[in-house]
Motif scaffolding. Structure first.
Motif, PDB file in Angstrom:
ATOM      1  N   ILE A 111       0.862  -1.191   0.000  1.00  0.00           N
ATOM      2  CA  ILE A 111       0.000   0.000   0.000  1.00  0.00           C
ATOM      3  C   ILE A 111       0.892   1.232   0.000  1.00  0.00           C
ATOM      4  O   ILE A 111       1.828   1.330   0.791  1.00  0.00           O
ATOM      5  N   ASP A 112       0.608   2.166  -0.868  1.00  0.00           N
ATOM      6  CA  ASP A 112       1.328   3.440  -0.916  1.00  0.00           C
ATOM      7  C   ASP A 112       0.587   4.411   0.008  1.00  0.00           C
ATOM      8  O   ASP A 112      -0.340   5.105  -0.409  1.00  0.00           O
ATOM      9  N   TRP A 113       1.030   4.427   1.277  1.00  0.00           N
ATOM     10  CA  TRP A 113       0.328   5.245   2.272  1.00  0.00           C
ATOM     11  C   TRP A 113       0.474   6.737   1.989  1.00  0.00           C
ATOM     12  O   TRP A 113      -0.409   7.517   2.336  1.00  0.00           O
ATOM     13  N   ALA A 114       1.559   7.141   1.328  1.00  0.00           N
ATOM     14  CA  ALA A 114       1.703   8.549   0.953  1.00  0.00           C
ATOM     15  C   ALA A 114       0.587   8.943  -0.017  1.00  0.00           C
ATOM     16  O   ALA A 114       0.000  10.029   0.102  1.00  0.00           O
ATOM     17  N   GLN A 115       0.283   8.068  -0.971  1.00  0.00           N
ATOM     18  CA  GLN A 115      -0.818   8.326  -1.910  1.00  0.00           C
ATOM     19  C   GLN A 115      -2.147   8.396  -1.168  1.00  0.00           C
ATOM     20  O   GLN A 115      -2.981   9.252  -1.439  1.00  0.00           O
ATOM     21  N   VAL A 116      -2.346   7.493  -0.231  1.00  0.00           N
ATOM     22  CA  VAL A 116      -3.591   7.469   0.545  1.00  0.00           C
ATOM     23  C   VAL A 116      -3.741   8.771   1.324  1.00  0.00           C
ATOM     24  O   VAL A 116      -4.810   9.389   1.321  1.00  0.00           O
ATOM     25  N   ASN A 117      -2.662   9.207   1.976  1.00  0.00           N
ATOM     26  CA  ASN A 117      -2.710  10.456   2.739  1.00  0.00           C
ATOM     27  C   ASN A 117      -2.945  11.659   1.831  1.00  0.00           C
ATOM     28  O   ASN A 117      -3.704  12.563   2.186  1.00  0.00           O
ATOM     29  N   THR A 118      -2.320  11.667   0.659  1.00  0.00           N
ATOM     30  CA  THR A 118      -2.520  12.767  -0.289  1.00  0.00           C
ATOM     31  C   THR A 118      -3.975  12.829  -0.737  1.00  0.00           C
ATOM     32  O   THR A 118      -4.580  13.914  -0.768  1.00  0.00           O
ATOM     33  N   LEU A 119      -4.537  11.677  -1.073  1.00  0.00           N
ATOM     34  CA  LEU A 119      -5.938  11.633  -1.482  1.00  0.00           C
ATOM     35  C   LEU A 119      -6.834  12.149  -0.363  1.00  0.00           C
ATOM     36  O   LEU A 119      -7.708  12.981  -0.592  1.00  0.00           O
ATOM     37  N   ARG A 120      -6.599  11.669   0.856  1.00  0.00           N
ATOM     38  CA  ARG A 120      -7.412  12.099   1.994  1.00  0.00           C
ATOM     39  C   ARG A 120      -7.290  13.607   2.225  1.00  0.00           C
ATOM     40  O   ARG A 120      -8.273  14.305   2.460  1.00  0.00           O
ATOM     41  N   ASP A 121      -6.067  14.132   2.110  1.00  0.00           N
ATOM     42  CA  ASP A 121      -5.857  15.568   2.288  1.00  0.00           C
ATOM     43  C   ASP A 121      -6.525  16.375   1.177  1.00  0.00           C
ATOM     44  O   ASP A 121      -7.065  17.457   1.429  1.00  0.00           O
ATOM     45  N   ASP A 122      -6.508  15.842  -0.048  1.00  0.00           N
ATOM     46  CA  ASP A 122      -7.103  16.547  -1.187  1.00  0.00           C
ATOM     47  C   ASP A 122      -8.622  16.615  -1.105  1.00  0.00           C
ATOM     48  O   ASP A 122      -9.217  17.633  -1.481  1.00  0.00           O
ATOM     49  N   VAL A 123      -9.250  15.542  -0.641  1.00  0.00           N
ATOM     50  CA  VAL A 123     -10.712  15.500  -0.651  1.00  0.00           C
ATOM     51  C   VAL A 123     -11.339  15.774   0.707  1.00  0.00           C
ATOM     52  O   VAL A 123     -12.548  16.019   0.782  1.00  0.00           O
ATOM     53  N   GLY A 124     -10.564  15.690   1.767  1.00  0.00           N
ATOM     54  CA  GLY A 124     -11.104  15.882   3.112  1.00  0.00           C
ATOM     55  C   GLY A 124     -11.502  14.549   3.733  1.00  0.00           C
ATOM     56  O   GLY A 124     -11.790  13.576   3.024  1.00  0.00           O
ATOM     57  N   GLN A 125     -11.506  14.523   5.054  1.00  0.00           N
ATOM     58  CA  GLN A 125     -11.754  13.281   5.786  1.00  0.00           C
ATOM     59  C   GLN A 125     -13.120  12.671   5.474  1.00  0.00           C
ATOM     60  O   GLN A 125     -13.236  11.471   5.243  1.00  0.00           O
ATOM     61  N   GLU A 126     -14.162  13.483   5.456  1.00  0.00           N
ATOM     62  CA  GLU A 126     -15.510  12.959   5.226  1.00  0.00           C
ATOM     63  C   GLU A 126     -15.650  12.375   3.822  1.00  0.00           C
ATOM     64  O   GLU A 126     -16.156  11.266   3.649  1.00  0.00           O
ATOM     65  N   ASP A 127     -15.194  13.112   2.824  1.00  0.00           N
ATOM     66  CA  ASP A 127     -15.278  12.624   1.447  1.00  0.00           C
ATOM     67  C   ASP A 127     -14.351  11.432   1.226  1.00  0.00           C
ATOM     68  O   ASP A 127     -14.650  10.551   0.420  1.00  0.00           O
ATOM     69  N   PHE A 128     -13.232  11.395   1.949  1.00  0.00           N
ATOM     70  CA  PHE A 128     -12.309  10.270   1.827  1.00  0.00           C
ATOM     71  C   PHE A 128     -12.999   8.968   2.220  1.00  0.00           C
ATOM     72  O   PHE A 128     -12.885   7.958   1.518  1.00  0.00           O
TER      73      PHE A 128
END
Length: 110
Positions: free
Chosen positions: A2-19
């Protein structure tokens, strides 16, 4: 796996609720195609199915799964869909999903 950096970037880009919603949609859509591969894979659409799965996997950081999908997509495009290792693709998804779901709470940066 799992690329956790990608996961964190996605979460940061869309926000916790949308993630959380994106993860749910990802799992639902991917599970639908994986179930098709488990039960009645269609060699005529296998390349397209694997392309979809690969893109979805990359968006959510499922590296090992996306690599297996890429291998299968390449074989399909070369006219060798019958040689795609579907069980390996399914196994990579199952392992990635298990790891993602169990490690996600601690792997996400605050």
């Amino acid at each position: 796996m799992i690329d956790w950096a990608q996961v964190n970037t996605l979460r940061d880009d869309v926000g916790q609720e949308d993630f959380a919603e994106i993860v749910e949609i990802f799992i639902d859509e991917v599970e639908h195609v994986i179930e098709k591969l488990r039960t009645v894979p269609d060699l005529n659409t296998l390349g397209d199915d694997l392309h979809f799965l690969k893109g979805s996997a990359l968006n959510l950081g499922f590296l090992a799964f996306s690599e297996q999908c890429q291998l299968g997509e390449t074989n399909s495009a070369a006219g060798h869909a019958d040689q795609v290792d579907i069980p390996a693709i399914i196994s990579a998804y199952d392992a990635s999903k298990t790891k993602f779901m169990s490690e996600m709470p601690s792997a996400l940066t605050p």
